[in-house]
Scaffold this motif. Structure first.
Motif, PDB file in Angstrom:
ATOM      1  N   VAL A  20      63.776   6.475  18.935  1.00 51.54           N
ATOM      2  CA  VAL A  20      63.658   5.371  17.977  1.00 51.54           C
ATOM      3  C   VAL A  20      62.252   5.280  17.391  1.00 51.54           C
ATOM      4  O   VAL A  20      62.079   5.185  16.178  1.00 51.54           O
ATOM      5  N   LYS A  21      61.215   5.321  18.220  1.00 48.24           N
ATOM      6  CA  LYS A  21      59.851   5.177  17.692  1.00 48.24           C
ATOM      7  C   LYS A  21      59.471   6.341  16.783  1.00 48.24           C
ATOM      8  O   LYS A  21      58.738   6.166  15.816  1.00 48.24           O
ATOM      9  N   TYR A  22      59.992   7.519  17.047  1.00 53.32           N
ATOM     10  CA  TYR A  22      59.668   8.683  16.225  1.00 53.32           C
ATOM     11  C   TYR A  22      60.354   8.595  14.862  1.00 53.32           C
ATOM     12  O   TYR A  22      59.740   8.877  13.825  1.00 53.32           O
ATOM     13  N   ILE A  23      61.618   8.211  14.868  1.00 52.86           N
ATOM     14  CA  ILE A  23      62.341   8.070  13.603  1.00 52.86           C
ATOM     15  C   ILE A  23      61.753   6.925  12.787  1.00 52.86           C
ATOM     16  O   ILE A  23      61.560   7.055  11.577  1.00 52.86           O
ATOM     17  N   ASN A  24      61.415   5.809  13.438  1.00 54.37           N
ATOM     18  CA  ASN A  24      60.810   4.689  12.721  1.00 54.37           C
ATOM     19  C   ASN A  24      59.485   5.079  12.080  1.00 54.37           C
ATOM     20  O   ASN A  24      59.206   4.731  10.933  1.00 54.37           O
ATOM     21  N   THR A  25      58.654   5.808  12.818  1.00 53.63           N
ATOM     22  CA  THR A  25      57.352   6.234  12.284  1.00 53.63           C
ATOM     23  C   THR A  25      57.544   7.186  11.114  1.00 53.63           C
ATOM     24  O   THR A  25      56.903   7.031  10.069  1.00 53.63           O
ATOM     25  N   ALA A  26      58.428   8.157  11.267  1.00 60.17           N
ATOM     26  CA  ALA A  26      58.680   9.109  10.178  1.00 60.17           C
ATOM     27  C   ALA A  26      59.225   8.397   8.941  1.00 60.17           C
ATOM     28  O   ALA A  26      58.837   8.712   7.814  1.00 60.17           O
ATOM     29  N   LYS A  27      60.086   7.428   9.129  1.00 66.18           N
ATOM     30  CA  LYS A  27      60.634   6.653   8.013  1.00 66.18           C
ATOM     31  C   LYS A  27      59.522   5.845   7.337  1.00 66.18           C
ATOM     32  O   LYS A  27      59.405   5.833   6.112  1.00 66.18           O
ATOM     33  N   SER A  28      58.696   5.184   8.125  1.00 66.48           N
ATOM     34  CA  SER A  28      57.607   4.371   7.574  1.00 66.48           C
ATOM     35  C   SER A  28      56.609   5.204   6.776  1.00 66.48           C
ATOM     36  O   SER A  28      56.053   4.731   5.796  1.00 66.48           O
ATOM     37  N   LEU A  29      56.393   6.444   7.195  1.00 65.42           N
ATOM     38  CA  LEU A  29      55.453   7.328   6.508  1.00 65.42           C
ATOM     39  C   LEU A  29      56.059   8.063   5.318  1.00 65.42           C
ATOM     40  O   LEU A  29      55.359   8.742   4.587  1.00 65.42           O
ATOM     41  N   GLY A  30      57.382   7.965   5.148  1.00 65.45           N
ATOM     42  CA  GLY A  30      58.042   8.657   4.053  1.00 65.45           C
ATOM     43  C   GLY A  30      58.412  10.091   4.362  1.00 65.45           C
ATOM     44  O   GLY A  30      58.789  10.844   3.469  1.00 65.45           O
ATOM     45  N   ILE A  31      58.308  10.488   5.611  1.00 66.17           N
ATOM     46  CA  ILE A  31      58.653  11.847   6.023  1.00 66.17           C
ATOM     47  C   ILE A  31      60.155  12.000   6.164  1.00 66.17           C
ATOM     48  O   ILE A  31      60.727  13.036   5.874  1.00 66.17           O
ATOM     49  N   PHE A  32      60.801  10.933   6.601  1.00 67.57           N
ATOM     50  CA  PHE A  32      62.225  10.945   6.917  1.00 67.57           C
ATOM     51  C   PHE A  32      62.886   9.752   6.246  1.00 67.57           C
ATOM     52  O   PHE A  32      62.366   8.638   6.314  1.00 67.57           O
TER      53      PHE A  32
END
Length: 125
Positions: A20-32
């Motif tokens: 969850v924390k990895y997907i949230n971070t990637a989403k917040s950064l625009g990577i995912f």
């Protein structure tokens, strides 16, 4: 918020899971971005070559400032209008695949990912 919350409301992301924390971070950064228009992240799904290239090049765009551009010269199986075109163009530019076929929907092995990362390190050091 907690590292295990789901602020992006992906409907298939179980709260409290390790990813969850990895997907949230990637989403917040625009990577995912998850699956366009579906509110899903598919955290347990296998990724294909195009998806891996997107994750890698979006990360490099943020961390190293590389430019991602559309093109018409990448691989024989990567049409100009495909969602992954700019990632196929970058893969061709950086010489990540020797052949004229990217096989964007094909699965990718850990060994292939390691090879791509190794090739990219020469450009980002």
């Amino acid at each position: 918020g907690s590292d295990y919350e789901n602020p992006h409301a992906f409907t298939d992301m179980a709260l409290g899971q390790w990813y969850v924390k990895y997907i949230n971070t990637a989403k917040s950064l625009g990577i995912f971005n998850g699956d366009g228009g579906k509110s899903t992240a598919r955290p347990d799904a296998v990724v294909n070559r195009a998806e891996v290239l997107k994750l890698m090049f979006e990360t490099l765009k943020i961390t190293k400032g590389i430019q991602l551009n559309e093109c018409s010269f990448s691989y024989n199986d990567s049409p100009a209008g495909a969602w992954y075109n700019k990632y196929a163009c970058a893969a061709k530019t950086y010489g990540l695949y020797e052949a004229n076929l990217l096989q964007p929907e094909g699965s990718i092995t850990r060994g292939e990912v390691a090879e791509i990362l190794y090739k990219l390190k020469n450009f980002v050091e």
